[in-house]
Structures are given as C-alpha cells and as structure tokens.
Design a protein around this motif. Structure first.
Motif, mmCIF file in Angstrom:
data_model
loop_
_atom_site.group_PDB
_atom_site.id
_atom_site.type_symbol
_atom_site.label_atom_id
_atom_site.label_comp_id
_atom_site.label_asym_id
_atom_site.label_seq_id
_atom_site.Cartn_x
_atom_site.Cartn_y
_atom_site.Cartn_z
ATOM 1 N N ARG A 24 0.826 -1.215 0.000
ATOM 2 C CA ARG A 24 0.000 0.000 0.000
ATOM 3 C C ARG A 24 0.859 1.263 0.000
ATOM 4 N NH1 ARG A 24 -2.712 3.083 3.881
ATOM 5 N NH2 ARG A 24 -4.580 4.057 3.031
ATOM 6 N N ILE A 25 2.099 1.122 0.436
ATOM 7 C CA ILE A 25 3.007 2.268 0.426
ATOM 8 C C ILE A 25 3.807 2.197 -0.874
ATOM 9 C CG2 ILE A 25 4.963 3.375 1.585
ATOM 10 C CD1 ILE A 25 3.110 1.197 3.809
ATOM 11 N N ARG A 26 3.661 3.226 -1.690
ATOM 12 C CA ARG A 26 4.250 3.170 -3.027
ATOM 13 C C ARG A 26 5.070 4.417 -3.317
ATOM 14 N NH1 ARG A 26 -1.197 2.809 -3.204
ATOM 15 N NH2 ARG A 26 -2.084 0.721 -3.326
ATOM 16 N N ASN A 27 6.143 4.229 -4.071
ATOM 17 C CA ASN A 27 6.949 5.346 -4.542
ATOM 18 C C ASN A 27 6.321 5.847 -5.840
ATOM 19 O OD1 ASN A 27 8.955 6.740 -6.157
ATOM 20 N ND2 ASN A 27 10.427 6.136 -4.607
ATOM 21 N N GLU A 28 5.710 7.011 -5.754
ATOM 22 C CA GLU A 28 4.933 7.498 -6.888
ATOM 23 C C GLU A 28 5.794 7.737 -8.132
ATOM 24 O OE1 GLU A 28 1.401 9.657 -5.555
ATOM 25 O OE2 GLU A 28 1.981 11.182 -7.014
ATOM 26 N N ALA A 29 7.013 8.255 -7.918
ATOM 27 C CA ALA A 29 7.903 8.521 -9.054
ATOM 28 C C ALA A 29 8.202 7.232 -9.818
ATOM 29 C CB ALA A 29 9.197 9.161 -8.566
ATOM 30 N N PHE A 30 8.344 6.140 -9.076
ATOM 31 C CA PHE A 30 8.609 4.831 -9.683
ATOM 32 C C PHE A 30 7.431 4.408 -10.563
ATOM 33 C CE2 PHE A 30 8.380 0.094 -9.075
ATOM 34 C CZ PHE A 30 9.490 -0.234 -9.825
ATOM 35 N N PHE A 31 6.241 4.573 -10.055
ATOM 36 C CA PHE A 31 5.049 4.206 -10.832
ATOM 37 C C PHE A 31 4.882 5.108 -12.062
ATOM 38 C CE2 PHE A 31 2.714 0.829 -8.744
ATOM 39 C CZ PHE A 31 3.489 0.662 -7.619
ATOM 40 N N GLU A 32 5.229 6.386 -11.892
ATOM 41 C CA GLU A 32 5.139 7.310 -13.037
ATOM 42 C C GLU A 32 6.126 6.901 -14.129
ATOM 43 O OE1 GLU A 32 5.578 11.229 -11.371
ATOM 44 O OE2 GLU A 32 3.525 11.214 -10.577
ATOM 45 N N LYS A 33 7.280 6.433 -13.698
ATOM 46 C CA LYS A 33 8.301 5.963 -14.643
ATOM 47 C C LYS A 33 7.806 4.716 -15.379
ATOM 48 C CE LYS A 33 12.640 6.219 -16.067
ATOM 49 N NZ LYS A 33 13.051 7.365 -16.886
ATOM 50 N N LEU A 34 7.158 3.815 -14.657
ATOM 51 C CA LEU A 34 6.695 2.564 -15.270
ATOM 52 C C LEU A 34 5.513 2.778 -16.217
ATOM 53 C CD1 LEU A 34 6.620 0.055 -12.234
ATOM 54 C CD2 LEU A 34 8.373 0.220 -13.998
ATOM 55 N N TYR A 35 4.553 3.612 -15.786
ATOM 56 C CA TYR A 35 3.262 3.634 -16.489
ATOM 57 C C TYR A 35 2.908 4.959 -17.154
ATOM 58 C CZ TYR A 35 2.540 -0.711 -13.898
ATOM 59 O OH TYR A 35 2.673 -1.986 -13.390
ATOM 60 N N ALA A 37 3.347 9.621 -16.423
ATOM 61 C CA ALA A 37 3.293 10.603 -15.337
ATOM 62 C C ALA A 37 2.083 11.532 -15.420
ATOM 63 C CB ALA A 37 4.581 11.419 -15.324
ATOM 64 N N SER A 38 1.195 11.257 -16.368
ATOM 65 C CA SER A 38 -0.019 12.077 -16.482
ATOM 66 C C SER A 38 -1.125 11.187 -17.035
ATOM 67 C CB SER A 38 0.214 13.240 -17.443
ATOM 68 O OG SER A 38 0.414 12.740 -18.751
ATOM 69 N N ALA A 39 -2.360 11.674 -16.919
ATOM 70 C CA ALA A 39 -3.487 10.902 -17.452
ATOM 71 C C ALA A 39 -3.286 10.639 -18.948
ATOM 72 C CB ALA A 39 -4.786 11.655 -17.212
ATOM 73 N N ALA A 40 -2.767 11.651 -19.668
ATOM 74 C CA ALA A 40 -2.571 11.499 -21.115
ATOM 75 C C ALA A 40 -1.498 10.457 -21.427
ATOM 76 C CB ALA A 40 -2.196 12.846 -21.719
ATOM 77 N N GLU A 41 -0.399 10.491 -20.663
ATOM 78 C CA GLU A 41 0.692 9.529 -20.911
ATOM 79 C C GLU A 41 0.253 8.102 -20.606
ATOM 80 O OE1 GLU A 41 4.810 9.741 -19.412
ATOM 81 O OE2 GLU A 41 4.519 11.919 -19.450
ATOM 82 N N VAL A 42 -0.415 7.928 -19.460
ATOM 83 C CA VAL A 42 -0.908 6.591 -19.099
ATOM 84 C C VAL A 42 -1.941 6.146 -20.141
ATOM 85 C CG1 VAL A 42 -2.156 5.225 -17.364
ATOM 86 C CG2 VAL A 42 -0.480 6.929 -16.628
ATOM 87 N N GLY A 43 -2.774 7.095 -20.548
ATOM 88 C CA GLY A 43 -3.870 6.809 -21.476
ATOM 89 C C GLY A 43 -3.424 6.217 -22.800
ATOM 90 N N LYS A 44 -2.200 6.550 -23.230
ATOM 91 C CA LYS A 44 -1.671 6.016 -24.490
ATOM 92 C C LYS A 44 -1.580 4.494 -24.474
ATOM 93 C CE LYS A 44 1.463 9.842 -25.236
ATOM 94 N NZ LYS A 44 2.887 10.175 -25.023
ATOM 95 N N HIS A 45 -1.473 3.930 -23.276
ATOM 96 C CA HIS A 45 -1.250 2.482 -23.160
ATOM 97 C C HIS A 45 -2.486 1.727 -22.677
ATOM 98 C CE1 HIS A 45 2.975 3.546 -23.565
ATOM 99 N NE2 HIS A 45 2.815 4.412 -22.589
ATOM 100 N N ILE A 46 -3.601 2.434 -22.540
ATOM 101 C CA ILE A 46 -4.788 1.787 -21.974
ATOM 102 C C ILE A 46 -5.496 0.928 -23.025
ATOM 103 C CG2 ILE A 46 -7.108 2.221 -21.013
ATOM 104 C CD1 ILE A 46 -4.807 2.645 -18.991
ATOM 105 N N ALA A 47 -5.897 -0.266 -22.593
ATOM 106 C CA ALA A 47 -6.596 -1.193 -23.489
ATOM 107 C C ALA A 47 -7.908 -1.628 -22.838
ATOM 108 C CB ALA A 47 -5.723 -2.421 -23.744
ATOM 109 N N ASN A 48 -8.864 -2.011 -23.668
ATOM 110 C CA ASN A 48 -10.119 -2.572 -23.162
ATOM 111 C C ASN A 48 -9.952 -4.069 -22.928
ATOM 112 O OD1 ASN A 48 -11.618 -0.190 -23.263
ATOM 113 N ND2 ASN A 48 -12.079 -0.486 -25.441
ATOM 114 N N VAL A 49 -10.453 -4.535 -21.815
ATOM 115 C CA VAL A 49 -10.463 -5.968 -21.522
ATOM 116 C C VAL A 49 -11.918 -6.392 -21.380
ATOM 117 C CG1 VAL A 49 -9.811 -7.756 -19.848
ATOM 118 C CG2 VAL A 49 -8.240 -5.856 -20.314
ATOM 119 N N LYS A 50 -12.272 -7.435 -22.082
ATOM 120 C CA LYS A 50 -13.621 -7.986 -21.913
ATOM 121 C C LYS A 50 -13.640 -8.758 -20.602
ATOM 122 C CE LYS A 50 -14.990 -8.494 -26.806
ATOM 123 N NZ LYS A 50 -14.789 -7.083 -27.007
#
Ligand code: ZN
Length: 186
Positions: A24-35, A37-50
């Motif tokens: 539950r304790i997370r390093n936010e910078a690490f997650f931003e690096k992985l996925y 750092a903004s809704a738009a950047e994350v959004g580029k990789h979002i997929a629909n799952v049935k």
C-alpha cells in the motif's frame, strides 16, 4: 515499498496487524516511470479488456504495459470457468483506469496508472468506512467477503490483494509481481 512481506492466499485467512500494509506504500515517481506521469501519458497504453464476456459482459480498462490487460483477461477466463458461487463475485466490477488520488489523500491511486482493478463494488469492505470516526486512533475492525480462491487466481497472474492490508480495500487488486516474488533476506 518492501518494508512488509505480502502474505499470499496460500497463507489462508488472516487479520492484518495494525499498520501492516504490504504494497500500500508506493513510490509514486517509480510508478510514473513505469506507467506514465499524467493521465494522457498513461492513457496512451490503456486497453479494453472484456471482463466475464459470457456472464457479466463488462469492459474494463487497464494498461497494456507488462501485459496487464492480457493478465486480467486470464483472470476473467478462469473466473468465468469457476463454479457460480465464485464467479458471481465478478459481476459488479468497480473499474480499472481512473486518474485520481486515493480518497482523503494527495497520493495517486494505482488506478491512475491502469495497473489496478476493483472486482466487485457490491462485496467491497473498505477500512475508511469502518473506522471509528470519533477516535481516529482506535483499532480498525477487519472485514472481508471476497473468497481466497479468487485472491489466489489474481496472485497467479501477478496481482496482490488489498485485503491483506490493515487499511484494507477488499475489492482491490493491483499488479505487483515484485511483492509476490519478494522474501526478506535472512
Ligand atoms: Zn481499487
């Protein structure tokens, strides 16, 4: 992030000790690096799952990074093949990708990175709603209605469960394979 060792479903039903919050304790910078750092950047990789295409016919959105969309698809296939008394826990998913802070904090939820999924808003128990409002330091009683067979299924696909936290969120699963692999040295 590695202060606590996450206890898997194989360890059985547990009541988390006070402030025991593995994952539950997370390093936010690490997650931003992985996925992203903004809704738009994350959004580029979002997929629909049935999600449960035969039984529930829902679509949920998670990231494609690390194949999380395919992993969630595998959970869905396996859950759909389970007996009805288990598969019914997937009928009312709360969703995947949403750019938002954790309620009452300025920290980003893992849902912001498209790496989390809430299995059922109808069987959700959340520490914040069960805390003693008059005495914030009072012990938070643990509650859970999610079967461990379902937790096991998510863990097999790299997700940890929010029901292992003192500050529990029992419908919540997030992709954290590092915590499933991690064991304290010595
Ligand atoms: Zn969640």
């Amino acid at each position: 992030m590695f202060r606590y060792v996450y206890p898997t479903a194989a360890e059985g039903a547990l009541v988390p000790a006070e402030d025991f919050d593995p994952g539950r304790i997370r390093n936010e910078a690490f997650f931003e690096k992985l996925y992203g750092a903004s809704a738009a950047e994350v959004g580029k990789h979002i997929a629909n799952v049935k999600w449960l295409p035969k039984l529930a016919k829902k679509t949920v959105q998670v990231t494609r990074i690390f194949g999380i969309n395919d992993r969630l698809g595998k959970v869905s296939d396996a859950l759909e093949a389970m007996p009805a008394e288990l598969s019914r826990y997937g009928f009312k998913p709360g969703g995947g990708f949403v750019w938002r802070p954790i309620a009452g904090t300025d920290r980003l939820s893992v849902h912001s990175f498209g790496a989390a999924f809430d299995i059922n808003v109808g069987f959700s128990d959340y520490w914040y709603n069960n805390r003693n409002k008059a005495d914030p330091k009072a012990h938070i009683p643990f509650k859970n209605r999610i079967p461990l067979q379902i937790v096991e299924l998510f863990e097999e696909n790299g997700f940890i469960w929010g029901g292992r936290w003192y500050h529990y969120d029992t419908m919540h699963f997030e992709y954290r394979p590092e915590l499933l692999l991690y064991k304290k040295p010595g």
